[in-house]
Motif scaffolding. Structure first.
Motif, PDB file in Angstrom:
ATOM      1  N   PHE A 126       0.863  -1.182   0.000  1.00 52.18           N
ATOM      2  CA  PHE A 126       0.000   0.000   0.000  1.00 52.18           C
ATOM      3  C   PHE A 126       0.901   1.234   0.000  1.00 52.18           C
ATOM      4  O   PHE A 126       1.948   1.248   0.663  1.00 52.18           O
ATOM      5  N   GLN A 127       0.480   2.260  -0.709  1.00 50.89           N
ATOM      6  CA  GLN A 127       1.312   3.452  -0.856  1.00 50.89           C
ATOM      7  C   GLN A 127       1.657   4.087   0.484  1.00 50.89           C
ATOM      8  O   GLN A 127       2.719   4.697   0.634  1.00 50.89           O
ATOM      9  N   ASP A 128       0.782   3.950   1.474  1.00 49.39           N
ATOM     10  CA  ASP A 128       1.000   4.619   2.757  1.00 49.39           C
ATOM     11  C   ASP A 128       1.806   3.786   3.756  1.00 49.39           C
ATOM     12  O   ASP A 128       1.869   4.138   4.944  1.00 49.39           O
ATOM     13  N   LEU A 129       2.432   2.697   3.315  1.00 48.69           N
ATOM     14  CA  LEU A 129       3.278   1.925   4.229  1.00 48.69           C
ATOM     15  C   LEU A 129       4.391   2.812   4.779  1.00 48.69           C
ATOM     16  O   LEU A 129       4.999   3.596   4.049  1.00 48.69           O
ATOM     17  N   LYS A 130       4.650   2.657   6.082  1.00 50.84           N
ATOM     18  CA  LYS A 130       5.625   3.530   6.746  1.00 50.84           C
ATOM     19  C   LYS A 130       6.986   2.833   6.833  1.00 50.84           C
ATOM     20  O   LYS A 130       7.229   2.012   7.717  1.00 50.84           O
ATOM     21  N   ASN A 131       7.859   3.127   5.885  1.00 48.41           N
ATOM     22  CA  ASN A 131       9.259   2.691   5.971  1.00 48.41           C
ATOM     23  C   ASN A 131      10.084   3.598   5.060  1.00 48.41           C
ATOM     24  O   ASN A 131       9.558   4.188   4.097  1.00 48.41           O
ATOM     25  N   PRO A 132      11.375   3.775   5.351  1.00 48.67           N
ATOM     26  CA  PRO A 132      12.201   4.727   4.584  1.00 48.67           C
ATOM     27  C   PRO A 132      12.301   4.402   3.099  1.00 48.67           C
ATOM     28  O   PRO A 132      12.334   5.317   2.266  1.00 48.67           O
ATOM     29  N   VAL A 133      12.354   3.105   2.756  1.00 49.13           N
ATOM     30  CA  VAL A 133      12.470   2.734   1.346  1.00 49.13           C
ATOM     31  C   VAL A 133      11.222   3.162   0.590  1.00 49.13           C
ATOM     32  O   VAL A 133      11.278   3.695  -0.527  1.00 49.13           O
ATOM     33  N   ASN A 134      10.064   2.963   1.204  1.00 50.41           N
ATOM     34  CA  ASN A 134       8.821   3.353   0.537  1.00 50.41           C
ATOM     35  C   ASN A 134       8.695   4.870   0.432  1.00 50.41           C
ATOM     36  O   ASN A 134       8.225   5.391  -0.585  1.00 50.41           O
ATOM     37  N   ALA A 135       9.114   5.581   1.461  1.00 45.00           N
ATOM     38  CA  ALA A 135       9.050   7.045   1.409  1.00 45.00           C
ATOM     39  C   ALA A 135       9.876   7.576   0.233  1.00 45.00           C
ATOM     40  O   ALA A 135       9.424   8.456  -0.520  1.00 45.00           O
ATOM     41  N   ALA A 136      11.075   7.029   0.048  1.00 41.91           N
ATOM     42  CA  ALA A 136      11.926   7.465  -1.061  1.00 41.91           C
ATOM     43  C   ALA A 136      11.316   7.065  -2.403  1.00 41.91           C
ATOM     44  O   ALA A 136      11.364   7.828  -3.383  1.00 41.91           O
ATOM     45  N   PHE A 137      10.714   5.880  -2.440  1.00 41.92           N
ATOM     46  CA  PHE A 137      10.101   5.395  -3.679  1.00 41.92           C
ATOM     47  C   PHE A 137       8.918   6.276  -4.086  1.00 41.92           C
ATOM     48  O   PHE A 137       8.794   6.673  -5.251  1.00 41.92           O
ATOM     49  N   VAL A 138       8.048   6.591  -3.144  1.00 41.59           N
ATOM     50  CA  VAL A 138       6.873   7.414  -3.458  1.00 41.59           C
ATOM     51  C   VAL A 138       7.312   8.795  -3.944  1.00 41.59           C
ATOM     52  O   VAL A 138       6.760   9.335  -4.908  1.00 41.59           O
ATOM     53  N   THR A 139       8.337   9.357  -3.296  1.00 41.32           N
ATOM     54  CA  THR A 139       8.857  10.656  -3.723  1.00 41.32           C
ATOM     55  C   THR A 139       9.375  10.586  -5.159  1.00 41.32           C
ATOM     56  O   THR A 139       9.070  11.455  -5.993  1.00 41.32           O
ATOM     57  N   ALA A 140      10.146   9.548  -5.460  1.00 38.97           N
ATOM     58  CA  ALA A 140      10.702   9.396  -6.809  1.00 38.97           C
ATOM     59  C   ALA A 140       9.597   9.159  -7.839  1.00 38.97           C
ATOM     60  O   ALA A 140       9.636   9.708  -8.952  1.00 38.97           O
ATOM     61  N   PHE A 141       8.617   8.354  -7.470  1.00 39.33           N
ATOM     62  CA  PHE A 141       7.519   8.033  -8.389  1.00 39.33           C
ATOM     63  C   PHE A 141       6.732   9.299  -8.730  1.00 39.33           C
ATOM     64  O   PHE A 141       6.420   9.574  -9.896  1.00 39.33           O
ATOM     65  N   GLN A 142       6.413  10.085  -7.709  1.00 29.18           N
ATOM     66  CA  GLN A 142       5.618  11.296  -7.943  1.00 29.18           C
ATOM     67  C   GLN A 142       6.435  12.371  -8.659  1.00 29.18           C
ATOM     68  O   GLN A 142       5.884  13.173  -9.399  1.00 29.18           O
ATOM     69  N   ASN A 200      -2.535   6.911  -7.115  1.00 32.52           N
ATOM     70  CA  ASN A 200      -2.173   5.926  -6.097  1.00 32.52           C
ATOM     71  C   ASN A 200      -1.276   4.883  -6.738  1.00 32.52           C
ATOM     72  O   ASN A 200      -1.551   4.410  -7.838  1.00 32.52           O
ATOM     73  N   ILE A 201      -0.204   4.505  -6.074  1.00 34.70           N
ATOM     74  CA  ILE A 201       0.684   3.456  -6.591  1.00 34.70           C
ATOM     75  C   ILE A 201       0.098   2.111  -6.168  1.00 34.70           C
ATOM     76  O   ILE A 201      -0.046   1.840  -4.979  1.00 34.70           O
ATOM     77  N   THR A 202      -0.214   1.275  -7.136  1.00 36.12           N
ATOM     78  CA  THR A 202      -0.975   0.058  -6.847  1.00 36.12           C
ATOM     79  C   THR A 202      -0.079  -1.124  -6.463  1.00 36.12           C
ATOM     80  O   THR A 202       1.129  -1.119  -6.677  1.00 36.12           O
ATOM     81  N   GLU A 203      -0.743  -2.143  -5.938  1.00 39.27           N
ATOM     82  CA  GLU A 203      -0.099  -3.416  -5.640  1.00 39.27           C
ATOM     83  C   GLU A 203       0.605  -3.987  -6.875  1.00 39.27           C
ATOM     84  O   GLU A 203       1.743  -4.447  -6.801  1.00 39.27           O
ATOM     85  N   LEU A 204      -0.067  -3.951  -8.016  1.00 33.49           N
ATOM     86  CA  LEU A 204       0.504  -4.529  -9.227  1.00 33.49           C
ATOM     87  C   LEU A 204       1.700  -3.719  -9.726  1.00 33.49           C
ATOM     88  O   LEU A 204       2.669  -4.272 -10.250  1.00 33.49           O
TER      89      LEU A 204
END
Length: 408
Positions: A279-295, A304-308
């Motif tokens: 889920f996009q709102d998962l709380k971990n540093p790797v995901n935070a960096a990924f969401v920033t890069a994706f957006q 929203n970044i999906t499961e797939l």
């Protein structure tokens, strides 16, 4: 990508004449070809577009970091247009004409089973990055998505504890829906419940009026949906319009992977329970960096970044790690590297290849749809693909090559 049949046939014939069925050979400084075979149009594009976006980002990140083995990576996109015939056609083109090192693609089980034998035959490594019904045992294929033993097994008891034991199942009428609905029935029964009916629907069905009347008459405690694709979104609208959303709740392991919760209004889907790896709102540093890069790459307003999408991103990263470990893009060397049990720290958490099954050990989470957001309610760390592991051991039987129908 539009198909030029004459050029395609000329290309495949020339490739075959040149002995293209063997492992591809590139010049040392040629880009490494990576194929994306996904639905960018047609009824399944709600799933395919985010997957291609995630693969694009993964390739661009790898190239910005210097590529692989000193070579850049060339992503070749094929739009299969939600057409099974084009899956076969493009899989052949990727293997024979474009001679890619790996194919990432397939969304439905049907599309996977169309291209899997093609890529086996032409010895081109295949990553299937979609949550699916489990059971595929094929040394040429790696599966980065979750299976029923990782999601359905968690969500069924959670929903039954919350809502009750009588569960009505509706599902898409193909491999995924047919097999997953049996897993739902198994876990409902094991938890002391009952399934009064399982109803199947072709992917192009849009009228669910008779089914809604049937569900009303059955009076279940909740409905389990394994509906798939753009046409099936109609069910949720018709369900809400009939006044059923607030009286009979719903759980699903397909809803929201196409961002249906954003397409629909909160009044049409709030409160639905789902279970996935990411889920996009998962709380971990790797995901935070990924969401920033994706957006940054695709826009801050990306819905929203999906499961797939995440499955595709981590599929590419697992393959890239194996290429580094192997020191080669040779198919067998990369397979052997993956079979050492390669792990990555993905935005979804730790993801590890399970060598006997070629599936993944990963985290899963239960979430609730809440005003176009997905609110995580409970986490389950490092879930194994126990269903496929019951029938598949590619270490003992490396020539095994089939999708098992697991006895439930």
């Amino acid at each position: 990508m539009k198909v030029d049949r004459r050029r395609f046939l000329q290309g495949t014939a020339a490739a075959a004449a040149a002995g293209a069925f063997s492992s591809p050979a590139w010049a040392a400084d040629d880009p490494i070809g990576v194929a994306s075979v996904h639905d960018l149009s047609g009824g399944l594009d709600i799933y395919g577009k985010p997957m291609v976006d995630a693969l694009t980002l993964a390739v661009e990140e790898a190239n910005a970091a210097g590529g692989l083995l000193g070579r850049q990576i060339k992503l070749i996109n094929y739009d299969t247009q939600s057409n099974m015939q084009l899956y076969t056609q493009f899989a052949q083109q990727a293997a024979l004409k474009d001679k890619v090192a790996v194919v990432h693609g397939g969304i439905t089980s049907a599309s996977r089973e169309v291209i899997r034998p093609v890529l086996d035959r032409f010895k081109t490594l295949y990553f299937y990055n979609t949550q699916y019904e489990g059971g595929v045992c094929d040394r040429n294929q790696f599966d980065t998505g979750v299976t029923p033993a990782q999601t359905v097994e968690k969500l069924v008891p959670y929903a039954m504890k919350k809502w009750g034991k009588k569960v009505y199942v509706i599902a898409a009428d193909y491999n995924y829906g047919q097999i997953t609905s049996q897993w739902v029935k198994k876990y409902v029964t094991e938890n002391g419940g009952e399934v009064p009916s399982i109803d199947f629907f072709p992917l192009d069905v849009t009228n669910f009026g008779p089914t809604i009347s049937k569900i009303q008459a059955a009076k279940p405690d909740f409905v389990w949906s394994a509906l798939v694709g753009g046409a099936h979104i109609s069910f949720y609208r018709q369900w809400a319009a009939a006044g059923m959303r607030k009286s009979i709740p719903m759980a699903s392991t397909t809803f929201a992977v196409g961002n249906e919760h954003i397409v629909l209004s909160p009044d049409e889907c709030n409160g639905m329970l789902i279970c996935y790896n990411y889920f996009q709102d998962l709380k971990n540093p790797v995901n935070a960096a990924f969401v920033t890069a994706f957006q940054k790459r695709f826009g801050a307003d990306y819905p929203n970044i999906t499961e797939l999408a995440m499955g595709t991103y981590q599929g590419f990263r697992l393959w890239a790690e194996a290429v580094k470990k192997a020191g080669s893009v040779d198919r067998l060397k990369v397979i052997e590297a993956l079979e050492t049990g390669i792990s990555i720290d993905a935005p979804s958490g730790k993801v590890t290849i399970d060598p006997p099954t070629h599936h993944c050990v990963l985290d899963v989470h239960i979430a609730e749809v809440n005003d176009k957001k997905l609110k995580v309610l409970e986490d389950f760390a490092q879930q194994k693909p126990a269903d496929t592991a019951a029938v598949c051991d590619l270490i003992k039987n490396p020539t095994d090559n089939q999708q098992y129908v697991i006895k439930i």
